[in-house]
Design an enzyme around this catalytic site. Structure first.
Site, PDB file in Angstrom:
ATOM      1  N   HIS A   1      41.275  34.187  39.711  1.00 25.46           N
ATOM      2  CA  HIS A   1      40.563  35.447  39.964  1.00 25.46           C
ATOM      3  C   HIS A   1      39.825  35.320  41.297  1.00 25.46           C
ATOM      4  O   HIS A   1      39.285  34.265  41.608  1.00 25.46           O
ATOM      5  CB  HIS A   1      39.584  35.746  38.822  1.00 25.46           C
ATOM      6  CG  HIS A   1      39.060  37.147  38.909  1.00 25.46           C
ATOM      7  ND1 HIS A   1      38.089  37.504  39.816  1.00 25.46           N
ATOM      8  CD2 HIS A   1      39.413  38.274  38.250  1.00 25.46           C
ATOM      9  CE1 HIS A   1      37.854  38.805  39.694  1.00 25.46           C
ATOM     10  NE2 HIS A   1      38.649  39.298  38.753  1.00 25.46           N
TER      11      HIS A   1
ATOM     12  N   GLU B   1      45.577  42.223  42.355  1.00 19.78           N
ATOM     13  CA  GLU B   1      44.208  42.753  42.431  1.00 19.78           C
ATOM     14  C   GLU B   1      43.732  42.723  43.878  1.00 19.78           C
ATOM     15  O   GLU B   1      43.233  41.690  44.348  1.00 19.78           O
ATOM     16  CB  GLU B   1      43.262  41.895  41.585  1.00 19.78           C
ATOM     17  CG  GLU B   1      43.561  41.905  40.111  1.00 19.78           C
ATOM     18  CD  GLU B   1      42.304  41.673  39.288  1.00 19.78           C
ATOM     19  OE1 GLU B   1      41.989  42.531  38.459  1.00 19.78           O
ATOM     20  OE2 GLU B   1      41.621  40.652  39.500  1.00 19.78           O
TER      21      GLU B   1
ATOM     22  N   GLY C   1      38.277  45.264  34.502  1.00 22.92           N
ATOM     23  CA  GLY C   1      36.978  44.593  34.480  1.00 22.92           C
ATOM     24  C   GLY C   1      35.911  45.501  33.895  1.00 22.92           C
ATOM     25  O   GLY C   1      35.800  45.667  32.673  1.00 22.92           O
TER      26      GLY C   1
HETATM   27  P1  PGA Z   1      37.068  45.927  37.940  1.00 28.64           P
HETATM   28  O1  PGA Z   1      37.481  44.383  37.879  1.00 28.64           O
HETATM   29  O2  PGA Z   1      37.967  46.658  36.969  1.00 28.64           O
HETATM   30  O3  PGA Z   1      35.638  45.958  37.546  1.00 28.64           O
HETATM   31  O4  PGA Z   1      37.307  46.372  39.355  1.00 28.64           O
HETATM   32  C1  PGA Z   1      38.824  44.014  37.776  1.00 28.64           C
HETATM   33  C2  PGA Z   1      38.932  42.515  37.804  1.00 28.64           C
HETATM   34  O5  PGA Z   1      38.172  41.878  38.536  1.00 28.64           O
HETATM   35  O6  PGA Z   1      39.761  41.925  37.099  1.00 28.64           O
END
Ligand code: PGA
Length: 236
Positions: free
Chosen positions: A85, A156, A219
């Site tokens: 991540h 991401e 997230g």
């Molecule tokens: P977010 O995070 O949906 O809050 O943007 C996604 C993630 O970091 O996996």
């Protein structure tokens, strides 16, 4: 059926977790995976919810204070683990550990969900695909081809995480096709690719128009049970 992974990050205290589990335990969504902090994993597992860890140690076992090993996750019923991540890559400079973490997970039969993504600066400089290629290559170094089929990627874009900003559907579609083709050409296996970054119950309808997406890594929206449930119900 698309996969939906809820990454709670470092959120929710014990009482909130108990309420959250109560809410979801009767729903029996077979495509939803919950990634709470390590210490709550067993609570979710006891409620028969599918669980992912948010990380794993790169080491096998032994004197590694504060680490949690893949063998321990396995013994608690963990089926998936997020690795690489961007928050871990950035806060702990973990890029070079990701490959070892994938090995540890595969030794235990836990499916890695490998996060990859570019910064805003890399995107603006037209470097997105080359950054992703390097992240994939580094992550899969010396991994047997037939192990690659048990890997999931999560695209991401770092600039989309927690910001409310999301790429155009056409951009996400192009990147997902690129990742799938790159992995297939090199390892001869089809992989699933999730999208993550500011996915919520409001914008999920638009994302659902993307034809090649295999699911979502969520997230912020996943830590509220009603909002997460409303998102889940909109995913086909
Ligand atoms: P977010 O995070 O949906 O809050 O943007 C996604 C993630 O970091 O996996």
């Amino acid at each position: 059926m698309k996969l939906i992974v809820g990454n709670f990050k470092m959120n929710l205290e014990y009482g909130e977790v108990i309420d959250y589990i109560d809410y979801f335990k009767e729903k029996a969504y077979s495509n939803v995976i919950f990634a709470p902090s390590y210490l709550y994993l067993s609570k979710f597992h006891d409620a028969k919810l599918t669980i992912a860890s948010q990380d794993v140690s790169k080491f096998d076992k032994g004197a590694y204070t504060g680490d949690v090993g893949a063998f321990q996750l396995k013994s608690m019923g963990v089926e998936y683990s997020i690795v690489g991540h961007s928050e871990r890559r950035n806060n702990y400079q973990e890029d070079s550990d990701i490959n070892s973490k994938i090995f540890r997970l595969q030794e235990q039969g836990i499916i890695p969900i490998i996060c990859i993504g570019e910064t805003k600066e890399e995107k603006d400089n037209g470097l997105c695909l080359s950054v992703l290629k390097k992240e994939i290559k580094d992550a899969l170094k010396n991994i047997d081809n037939d192990q690659v089929k048990n890997i999931i990627f999560a695209y991401e874009p770092i600039w989309a995480i927690g910001t409310g900003l999301i790429p155009q559907n056409s951009e996400i579609e192009e990147v997902i096709s690129f990742i799938k083709k790159y992995v297939y050409d090199k390892y001869l296996f089809h992989v699933k690719v999730l999208y993550g970054g500011s996915v919520n119950n409001q914008n999920i309808g638009v994302l659902e128009l993307i034809p090649n997406i295999d699911g979502y890594l969520v997230g912020g929206c996943s830590i509220n049970q009603e909002k997460f449930d409303s998102l889940i119900q909109k995913v086909k």
